[in-house]
Motif scaffolding. Sequence first.
Motif, PDB file in Angstrom:
ATOM      1  N   GLY A  30       0.879  -1.144   0.118  1.00 17.74           N
ATOM      2  CA  GLY A  30      -0.190   0.089   0.215  1.00 17.74           C
ATOM      3  C   GLY A  30       0.794   0.952  -0.271  1.00 17.74           C
ATOM      4  N   ALA A  31       1.850   1.203   0.339  1.00 15.92           N
ATOM      5  CA  ALA A  31       2.599   2.438   0.609  1.00 15.92           C
ATOM      6  C   ALA A  31       3.477   3.154  -0.966  1.00 15.92           C
ATOM      7  CB  ALA A  31       4.008   2.207   1.805  1.00 15.92           C
ATOM      8  N   ALA A  32       3.785   1.520  -1.134  1.00 12.92           N
ATOM      9  CA  ALA A  32       4.746   2.070  -2.711  1.00 12.92           C
ATOM     10  C   ALA A  32       3.481   2.050  -3.602  1.00 12.92           C
ATOM     11  CB  ALA A  32       5.257   0.251  -3.104  1.00 12.92           C
ATOM     12  N   GLY A  33       2.851   1.772  -3.240  1.00 10.75           N
ATOM     13  CA  GLY A  33       1.343   2.104  -4.451  1.00 10.75           C
ATOM     14  C   GLY A  33       0.785   3.956  -4.359  1.00 10.75           C
ATOM     15  N   GLY A  34       0.975   3.866  -2.616  1.00 10.60           N
ATOM     16  CA  GLY A  34       0.625   5.087  -2.716  1.00 10.60           C
ATOM     17  C   GLY A  34       2.093   6.572  -3.509  1.00 10.60           C
ATOM     18  N   LEU A  35       2.994   6.548  -3.541  1.00  8.79           N
ATOM     19  CA  LEU A  35       4.312   6.638  -3.395  1.00  8.79           C
ATOM     20  C   LEU A  35       4.381   6.766  -4.870  1.00  8.79           C
ATOM     21  CD1 LEU A  35       7.103   5.294  -1.479  1.00  8.79           C
ATOM     22  CD2 LEU A  35       5.603   7.567  -1.391  1.00  8.79           C
ATOM     23  N   LEU A  36       3.694   5.156  -5.832  1.00  9.33           N
ATOM     24  CA  LEU A  36       3.258   5.503  -7.372  1.00  9.33           C
ATOM     25  C   LEU A  36       2.454   6.698  -7.474  1.00  9.33           C
ATOM     26  CD1 LEU A  36       4.708   4.502  -9.354  1.00  9.33           C
ATOM     27  CD2 LEU A  36       3.679   2.345  -9.829  1.00  9.33           C
ATOM     28  N   GLY A  38       1.036   8.760  -6.023  1.00  9.00           N
ATOM     29  CA  GLY A  38       1.395  10.460  -6.317  1.00  9.00           C
ATOM     30  C   GLY A  38       2.639  10.346  -6.700  1.00  9.00           C
ATOM     31  N   PHE A  39       3.280  10.251  -7.535  1.00  8.96           N
ATOM     32  CA  PHE A  39       4.561  10.341  -9.053  1.00  8.96           C
ATOM     33  C   PHE A  39       3.672  10.469  -9.742  1.00  8.96           C
ATOM     34  CE2 PHE A  39       7.044   8.789 -12.812  1.00  8.96           C
ATOM     35  CZ  PHE A  39       7.849   9.512 -12.719  1.00  8.96           C
ATOM     36  N   TYR A  40       3.349   9.792 -10.372  1.00  5.04           N
ATOM     37  CA  TYR A  40       1.558   9.697 -11.351  1.00  5.04           C
ATOM     38  C   TYR A  40       1.032  11.382 -11.538  1.00  5.04           C
ATOM     39  CZ  TYR A  40       2.578   4.750 -13.131  1.00  5.04           C
ATOM     40  OH  TYR A  40       3.276   3.475 -12.803  1.00  5.04           O
ATOM     41  N   ALA A  41       0.889  11.426 -10.831  1.00  3.73           N
ATOM     42  CA  ALA A  41      -0.171  12.526 -10.095  1.00  3.73           C
ATOM     43  C   ALA A  41       0.714  14.039 -10.515  1.00  3.73           C
ATOM     44  CB  ALA A  41      -1.125  12.213  -8.995  1.00  3.73           C
ATOM     45  N   ARG A  42       1.600  13.692 -10.304  1.00  4.25           N
ATOM     46  CA  ARG A  42       2.887  15.393  -9.982  1.00  4.25           C
ATOM     47  C   ARG A  42       3.717  15.138 -11.819  1.00  4.25           C
ATOM     48  NH1 ARG A  42       4.039  12.977  -5.386  1.00  4.25           N
ATOM     49  NH2 ARG A  42       5.897  12.149  -6.272  1.00  4.25           N
ATOM     50  N   ASN A  43       3.919  14.490 -11.498  1.00  2.60           N
ATOM     51  CA  ASN A  43       4.094  15.069 -13.121  1.00  2.60           C
ATOM     52  C   ASN A  43       2.918  14.064 -14.377  1.00  2.60           C
ATOM     53  OD1 ASN A  43       7.087  14.479 -13.088  1.00  2.60           O
ATOM     54  ND2 ASN A  43       6.166  12.628 -11.899  1.00  2.60           N
ATOM     55  N   ARG A  44       1.624  14.657 -14.328  1.00  3.90           N
ATOM     56  CA  ARG A  44       0.837  13.829 -14.803  1.00  3.90           C
ATOM     57  C   ARG A  44       0.800  12.684 -16.231  1.00  3.90           C
ATOM     58  NH1 ARG A  44       0.059  19.869 -18.245  1.00  3.90           N
ATOM     59  NH2 ARG A  44      -1.816  18.530 -18.325  1.00  3.90           N
TER      60      ARG A  44
END
Length: 59
Positions: A30-36, A38-44
Amino acid sequence: MYEGAAQADHDSEAKPFNFSVLPVAKADNGAAGGLLLGFYARNRLVDGLDDGFMVQIDS
């Protein structure tokens, strides 16, 4: 880009069933999925053929 089990579904040159599995603790997954996410959202980044992008690496 797809990896692991999904790669063969999206890459005609990828070998099917060319992946390995290993159990991961629910909290770690779950923690790794949340980080990923966030990366997708920040980088659109979105999933689909209309979301092409180029990565340029300068030396």
